[in-house]
Design an enzyme around this catalytic site. Sequence first.
Site, PDB file in Angstrom:
ATOM      1  CE  LYS A   1       7.997 -19.448 -11.517  1.00 23.59           C
ATOM      2  NZ  LYS A   1       7.887 -17.989 -11.684  1.00 23.59           N
TER       3      LYS A   1
ATOM      4  CG  ASP B   1       6.533 -14.439  -2.913  1.00 29.02           C
ATOM      5  OD1 ASP B   1       5.643 -14.991  -3.579  1.00 29.02           O
ATOM      6  OD2 ASP B   1       7.477 -13.797  -3.433  1.00 29.02           O
TER       7      ASP B   1
ATOM      8  CD1 TRP C   1      12.994 -13.393  -8.055  1.00 28.41           C
ATOM      9  CD2 TRP C   1      11.146 -12.330  -7.378  1.00 28.41           C
ATOM     10  NE1 TRP C   1      12.279 -13.041  -9.178  1.00 28.41           N
ATOM     11  CE2 TRP C   1      11.141 -12.386  -8.793  1.00 28.41           C
ATOM     12  CE3 TRP C   1      10.080 -11.711  -6.722  1.00 28.41           C
ATOM     13  CZ2 TRP C   1      10.107 -11.848  -9.564  1.00 28.41           C
ATOM     14  CZ3 TRP C   1       9.045 -11.182  -7.475  1.00 28.41           C
ATOM     15  CH2 TRP C   1       9.072 -11.249  -8.883  1.00 28.41           C
TER      16      TRP C   1
END
Length: 399
Positions: free
Chosen positions: A246, A211, A130
């Site tokens: 999310k 993560d 990311w």
Amino acid sequence: MFETLEMAPADPILGLTAAFKQDTNPDRINLGVGVYKDGDGNTPVFNSVQRAEARILDRQTTKDYLLISGAPEYAAVVQALLFGPEHEIVTGQRAATVHAPGGTGGLRVAGDFVHKLYPEAKIWLSDPTWANHPNIYAHAGVAVETYPYFEMETNDLDFDAMRDALKNVPEGDVVLLHGCCHNPTGIDPTPEQWEEIADVAGARGWIPLVDFAYHGLGDGLEQDRRGLMAFCRSCAELMVSSSFSKNFGLYNERVGALTVVASTPEAANALMSQVLICIRANYSNPPAHGAAIVTEVLNDSGLRPQWEDEVAQMRNRINRMRALFVDTLERKGVRRDFSFIARQRGMFSFSGLTGRQVDALREEYAIYMVGSGRINVAGITEANIDYLCESIAAVLRRS
């Protein structure tokens, strides 16, 4: 003093959204920022979230500060979701959880903690990762290294190179791993590969930092924990950064957590005390509302099944769009093999498009994606799929 400052560059992902909003093309498509879209192109509020929120507001009597660590009941549901309520880490009180402002906040708290107590330690990131990961740890003052992850020629995980590199990570360093739905590639290790990686971690003595931003959007809530469970088996110490942006749709509530696992309850308590010092010097204590929603949903026997069904609907739509994208590209006459996109998981995919092709799609067709060719598959709908694939086909024919 400020008159000498130059304009800082726009964020490579959020800057795309700003440009997208200014574009007047009625056919414009945003495949850049990592926000889920439903079949109508909207980012919905979960029904389970709306019901939980109404209850919370109805009984709310104060806006007082939370503890530095956040609400204890929130920490309890986070741990139960991560490990399972009966896991030895939970029952043995070897985990400590703090409520952080989003998954990004949890990652930053981990970086501050590492920098404060282990200033010589490095954090290892996958190549690619990311785009914000390196920024987070640079600003936390932690040195960053990378390990191989993606094999461009095969559009697959370069597992042998990854494993061999992780065998050389020094004891005491931290390795960040995407728990599922790797961003940006959409490629995850297999269950067997996760076990091998966990064995390497246990043998070498480096600390996994998982993560976990897309829990439930890969293969399922239980299946997506396979990597985390492998580390729980092989490592006495690890860290997990959770996000509920999310899988609860709570993007603007900034709901996340950092969970640290130690070998004993006493060590976990000591870890917590040090993490709290890092938080106090940063945001002091977390926002309450989003965490209260997560707690209400996960603790309620009626709301939780509804939430799990809504997560499944998201996951199924994303996977359906992957298959439709591949089929439509082929139907539009694209001869390049894009079948790997259907095999990937989560919201993101490395499309294989070059920077020049990405620029052409944006400038000529108002299709916005990250310069690396990463696309947000959740931004694809039945309504825009034909225009998207026709545009890609046109650009590829010229390349």
